[in-house]
Design a protein around this motif. Sequence first.
Motif, short mmCIF file in Angstrom:
data_model
loop_
_atom_site.label_atom_id
_atom_site.label_comp_id
_atom_site.label_asym_id
_atom_site.label_seq_id
_atom_site.Cartn_x
_atom_site.Cartn_y
_atom_site.Cartn_z
N GLU A 180 -6.81 -6.17 -5.82
CA GLU A 180 -6.20 -5.09 -5.13
C GLU A 180 -5.08 -5.56 -4.11
O GLU A 180 -4.03 -4.78 -3.89
N ALA A 181 -5.26 -6.59 -3.51
CA ALA A 181 -3.97 -7.17 -2.73
C ALA A 181 -2.66 -7.00 -3.49
O ALA A 181 -1.61 -6.80 -3.02
N LEU A 182 -2.87 -7.76 -4.75
CA LEU A 182 -1.81 -7.80 -5.58
C LEU A 182 -1.36 -6.47 -6.17
O LEU A 182 0.08 -6.30 -6.00
N ARG A 183 -2.12 -5.75 -6.23
CA ARG A 183 -1.68 -4.17 -6.78
C ARG A 183 -0.89 -3.71 -5.65
O ARG A 183 0.36 -3.08 -5.66
N ALA A 184 -1.48 -3.59 -4.42
CA ALA A 184 -0.78 -2.99 -3.28
C ALA A 184 0.55 -3.84 -3.05
O ALA A 184 1.54 -2.94 -2.66
N ARG A 185 0.86 -5.18 -3.36
CA ARG A 185 1.94 -5.58 -2.92
C ARG A 185 2.91 -5.29 -3.81
O ARG A 185 4.18 -5.14 -3.54
N ALA A 186 2.46 -5.04 -4.92
CA ALA A 186 3.63 -4.64 -6.30
C ALA A 186 3.83 -3.20 -6.46
O ALA A 186 4.66 -2.66 -7.10
N ALA A 187 3.27 -2.31 -5.53
CA ALA A 187 3.07 -0.75 -5.68
C ALA A 187 4.46 -0.28 -5.66
O ALA A 187 5.06 0.33 -6.38
N GLY A 188 5.44 -0.92 -4.67
CA GLY A 188 6.82 -0.31 -4.49
C GLY A 188 7.90 -1.06 -5.70
O GLY A 188 8.85 -0.51 -5.58
N ALA A 189 7.42 -2.01 -6.25
CA ALA A 189 8.40 -2.81 -6.98
C ALA A 189 8.58 -1.75 -8.38
O ALA A 189 7.59 -1.18 -8.60
N PRO A 190 9.71 -1.95 -8.88
CA PRO A 190 9.78 -1.38 -10.38
C PRO A 190 8.81 -1.83 -11.32
O PRO A 190 8.58 -3.01 -11.21
#
Length: 138
Positions: free
Chosen positions: A26-36
């Motif tokens: 979930e931390a990885l998903r949150a980190r990548a949420a704003g990336a294209p």
Amino acid sequence: MTTTRKPVAKRTAPRKNVAQKVDAFEALRARAAGAPKPGANVNVAPLTLGPAEGFDPPIVVRWPSALSDKIGLDIASRRGDAIGFLHTLLGDDGFVRVVAAFENEPDNELLLVGLQLRLTDHFLGRGAGEAPGGTPAS
């Protein structure tokens, strides 16, 4: 007399429980949420190579859905590996059929590169093969 030593117990890292793994993902998903999103510019409509292209029955080429195939395709594209690129997109049977069709042509290797560029144009956009890293043309 020899003395036997007691074996030293190996230390192992404590195993993460399921909740810890879920939290880490979930931390990885949150980190990548704003990336294209990778592959957002990919045309996923299949391309059919039919009788007009010399393939009867037709070969239907599909953009890969498996992450491992997408990575393999990206690596092949970045390395200029037409064989790896075509094999990933065409699969075993389609690739063998293409090679058999091109086998006796005097410029058979050039035909493979031409097919790679056609597939690149279809899935990634015209000119993507010339852009560094195989990215879609701007």
